[in-house]
Structure formats: structure tokens, C-alpha cells
Design an enzyme around this catalytic site. Structure first.
Site: not given
Ligand code: MEV
Length: 427
Positions: A81, A271, A287, A385
Site C-alpha cells: 500500500e 487497520k 507470522d 495517497h
Molecule cells: C489506510 O490504510 C489506513 C487508515 O484508514 C487508518 C485510519 O483510518 O486510521 C488511514
């Protein structure tokens, strides 16, 4: 397509032919797979898995400037990513100027179980528990001896009933696995203890247990690390785009509170933490599925899935961000030294112990969490991004350096989409 038997026994050529014959719309399996096979070391990679045709490449990058417990590190990161490595690097440099990441490894105990059915009195089993513990430990000394020399081994054995299920018991074994993640060691011990467990019951003339399974638990709430960064609120200015540092800190804290109370947000928030964590876990040959599963279970430990990180603004105007999570990692064994790039990662990280790696990985998670939430409460994540997204699109179109430069300049203040980039390049 028919069910194929003995696929694994086919040669590489035969496997490729099978795919080509059965999925004719695939352009050229042989060409693409052979392109990404390694010229000299393919057998190393083939041995990690089964039915290997080729290698699946992911970017191997580094994020410098991580000051962790007073030591500077360059973090190897494997991630597909865009923005994650850039965000980690920038956050690391920022926090390096404010004391860096401070970590605490609370413990590194791991758990495994033998599950069995037993139709006997709970009291009887509990009375036998101390003797059984000694008996079972003695039955696996050949396996545990070397681990004990490295400071690990079996620490404790307990017997507990699984109340929802009739006569179902767990023999819970706690392990220390020194610098290895320990999955193989734990599973070997557990499997080797099955027969002695049955023998003990027979020798003591107790009803025979029926063993269901022996397996480690990837939930490792006693293999826990905390990581913290802090600075004065005014020092947050570089991240407070368009806001005062105080407004930024307050919005940041509110975003953290939302992630604590709301599961939809918590999952995305975590995430973002795992963007950094998985990248270092992968780069070190650990892992990541085990790490993720444990982390998400830990995030739900009070019955609701919540954010793993916390933010506090003290009365004295101090901004504190912290993260606590389970991380069962190894720096020896498994893939950590067998995969040439994992071995390189260990060297880049100055050959850390497993506990040091826990601190390093947690810091990567906190860096990415800070960067993500900071973007979200200011500019939003799409701006940064999209810049990297554009770069990926241009790579996909095989853009020349000149086309790249002109396209990047053109889109510097515009929304990027594949279609728009295609049209621009055509023009
Ligand atoms: C994107 O990979 C991760 C985010 O969505 C994490 C977040 O929202 O805190 C930017």
C-alpha cells in the site's frame, strides 16, 4: 474443470500446463511465472510452501529515523500500500525529535492446550494437578532441554473445564520460547505430552481421558508490549495543517475516542496500526496472521471491539499517544533466517532479541497510527495517497520520466483517477 488428483506430484511444467489447459483465458502462465522465478535461489522459496510456480513480489522498503528506547533504527517494511512507509518515516523523524518511542515489554508468555474429554470429578483432577505437572514436564525434557538453556521452557500447567461443553477439559500450558516465536516448539511439546497424559491417568487408575487435540493458542494476551510517544501540544505544529496545535490535539483526541467507542471506526483505526505492524512483521519473516488474530482478539477483550491505541492531553499541556497489544514474534527459527530478505531485515535491525523486536514492531504501529489519524483530522488521507497512487498509475502505463514529470505537475492540484491520467497521457 474436473477434480485433479496428485497435482502436487506434477512437475512445474505439468502444473503450468494444467492451469493453461484448464483456464484458457489466462494469457501466458509459463511466461509470467518464469519471469518472476529467481535465477539461482528459487529452491529456497519453493521450500517455504507447496505447488510453487513463482514468487509474488511485494515492495521491500525502509523507514529510517526510528528512535526506540534510546536506540536509532531503520525499519524494514514489506507492504503493497502506498503512503504507509512514507507516513511511518515522517512520523518517526518527528518523534525522534521529541524523545522517540518508549516501550515496555510486559511479558512474553505463550499458551498452548491439550483439549480432552474426561468423565471424572473435577476435584480429583485438581488434586492430581501438581503431580501431573511434574510427570508431564519430565516426559518432554528431551524436547525442552535446549529451550531451557536459552531461558525458555514450560512454565506452568493448569487444568480447567470448558463449562459450556460436557466433560470437556483444557490442559493449559504456559511457555517461554526465548527468541523464537515458538509455534513449532509449543506444538511439539503438546503433541509429545498427549500419550504421557493418558498414561498418567491409567497408572493412577483414573477414568481414561479422550484427547481431542493439542495446539498452541495464537491469542497471546501475556505476550504484551506497550509503546508511547509524548510531546508538548505546541510541538505538534508540523502536523496541525490549517489548525492551531491545540485544535489539532483536541480533534486528534476526539478521533481516538470515537475509535474507542465505535467498532466500525475501531476496525479501520486498528487497520492503520497494522499497516505498520504487518509491514515489519512480514519483513522479518514473522507470522502476520498470528499477530493480527491475537491483536483483534485483544481489541475485543472487554466484549466490544475497540481501538488498540489511546491518547491523552494532560493538564500540563502534554500530548501522549500510546499503544498496547500482544505481539508473539521471533528473531530466530521459522523463516526469520531462512528467507534472505528476512535475514537482511534482522541485520538492518541490529539483530534484535524477540522482546526488542516486539518494541520495534509496536513503534511502527504507533507511528502509522499517529500519521493516519493526524491526516484524517486535518487534510484527509486522499491528498497524500493520491500522489503515490498517481505514481503507481504512471508505472502501470509505463510512463517515461518526462511524461511522469508533466503528469505529476498537472495533477498536483487535481483529483487523480486512472481514466483522467490515461486521457492526459493521450493528449
Ligand atoms: C489506510 O490504510 C489506513 C487508515 O484508514 C487508518 C485510519 O483510518 O486510521 C488511514
Amino acid at each position: 474443470m474436473e477434480i485433479v488428483k496428485g497435482f502436487s506430484k506434477l512437475s512445474l511444467k505439468e502444473k503450468i500446463k494444467f492451469i493453461q489447459d484448464n483456464v484458457p483465458m489466462v494469457a501466458d502462465v509459463a511466461k509470467t511465472t518464469s519471469h518472476y522465478r529467481h535465477e539461482t535461489a528459487q529452491s529456497v522459496f519453493d521450500n517455504f510452501s507447496e505447488n510453487t510456480l513463482s514468487n509474488f513480489y511485494l515492495p521491500y522498503g525502509v523507514a529510517p529515523n526510528f528512535l526506540i528506547d534510546g536506540e536509532m533504527y531503520i525499519l524494514p517494511m514489506v507492504i503493497e500500500e502506498s503512503s504507509v512507509v512514507a507516513a511511518a518515516s515522517r512520523a518517526a523523524a518527528f518523534w525522534a525529535n521529541h524523545g522517540g518511542f518508549k516501550t515496555t515489554v510486559h511479558d512474553s508468555l505463550k499458551i498452548g492446550h491439550i483439549w480432552f474429554q474426561w468423565n471424572g470429578e473435577a476435584d480429583i483432577l485438581q488434586n492430581h494437578a501438581p503431580a501431573l505437572q511434574t510427570y508431564l514436564k519430565a516426559s518432554v525434557t528431551e524436547i525442552t532441554q535446549r529451550m531451557e538453556q536459552r531461558g525458555g521452557g514450560i512454565k506452568n500447567i493448569q487444568f480447567m473445564q470448558q463449562p459450556e461443553l460436557t466433560n470437556v477439559w483444557q490442559m493449559q500450558v504456559s511457555f517461554k520460547t526465548a527468541d523464537s516465536m515458538g509455534a513449532n516448539f509449543i506444538n511439539t511439546c503438546l503433541e509429545a505430552m498427549k500419550e504421557p497424559l493418558i498414561n498418567y491417568f491409567a497408572e493412577q487408575k483414573l477414568p481414561a481421558p479422550e484427547i481431542i487435540m493439542g495446539i498452541l493458542s495464537n491469542y497471546t494476551p501475556n505476550c504484551l508490549v506497550s509503546c508511547e510517544v509524548s510531546c508538548k501540544v505546541e510541538q505538534l505544529a508540523p502536523y496541525a495543517v490549517g489548525l492551531s496545535p491545540q485544535e489539532f490535539a483536541q480533534r486528534f483526541q476526539l478521533a481516538m475516542d470515537i475509535a474507542y467507542h465505535n467498532t466500525h471506526r475501531a476496525v479501520t483505526h486498528n487497520k492503520g496500526i497494522y499497516n505498520g505492524i504487518d509491514a515489519v512483521v512480514l519483513a522479518t519473516g514473522n507470522d502476520f496472521r498470528a499477530v493480527e488474530a491475537a491483536g483483534h482478539a485483544y481489541a475485543s477483550r472487554d466484549g466490544q471491539y475497540r481501538s488498540l491505541s489511546k491518547c491523552e492531553i494532560t493538564k500540563e499541556g502534554e500530548f501522549k499517544l500510546s499503544l498496547t497489544l500482544p505481539l508473539a514474534l521471533g528473531t530466530v527459527g521459522g523463516l526469520t533466517r531462512l528467507h534472505p530478505l528476512a535475514a537482511l531485515s534482522m541485520e538492518i535491525l541490529q539483530n534484535p532479541s524477540a522482546e526488542e523486536l516486539m518494541s520495534i514492531v509496536a513503534s511502527a504501529g504507533l507511528a502509522n497510527n499517529f500519521a493516519a489519524v493526524a491526516s484524517l483530522v486535518t487534510t484527509g488521507i486522499q491528498k497524500g495517497h493520491m500522489k503515490l497512487h498517481l505514481s503507481n498509475i504512471l508505472t502501470g502505463f509505463n510512463a517515461t520520466p518526462e511524461e511522469r514529470e508533466r503528469t505529476e505537475a498537472y495533477f498536483s492540484d487535481k483529483t487523480v483517477s486512472i481514466q483522467k491520467v490515461r486521457e492526459f497521457l493521450k493528449r
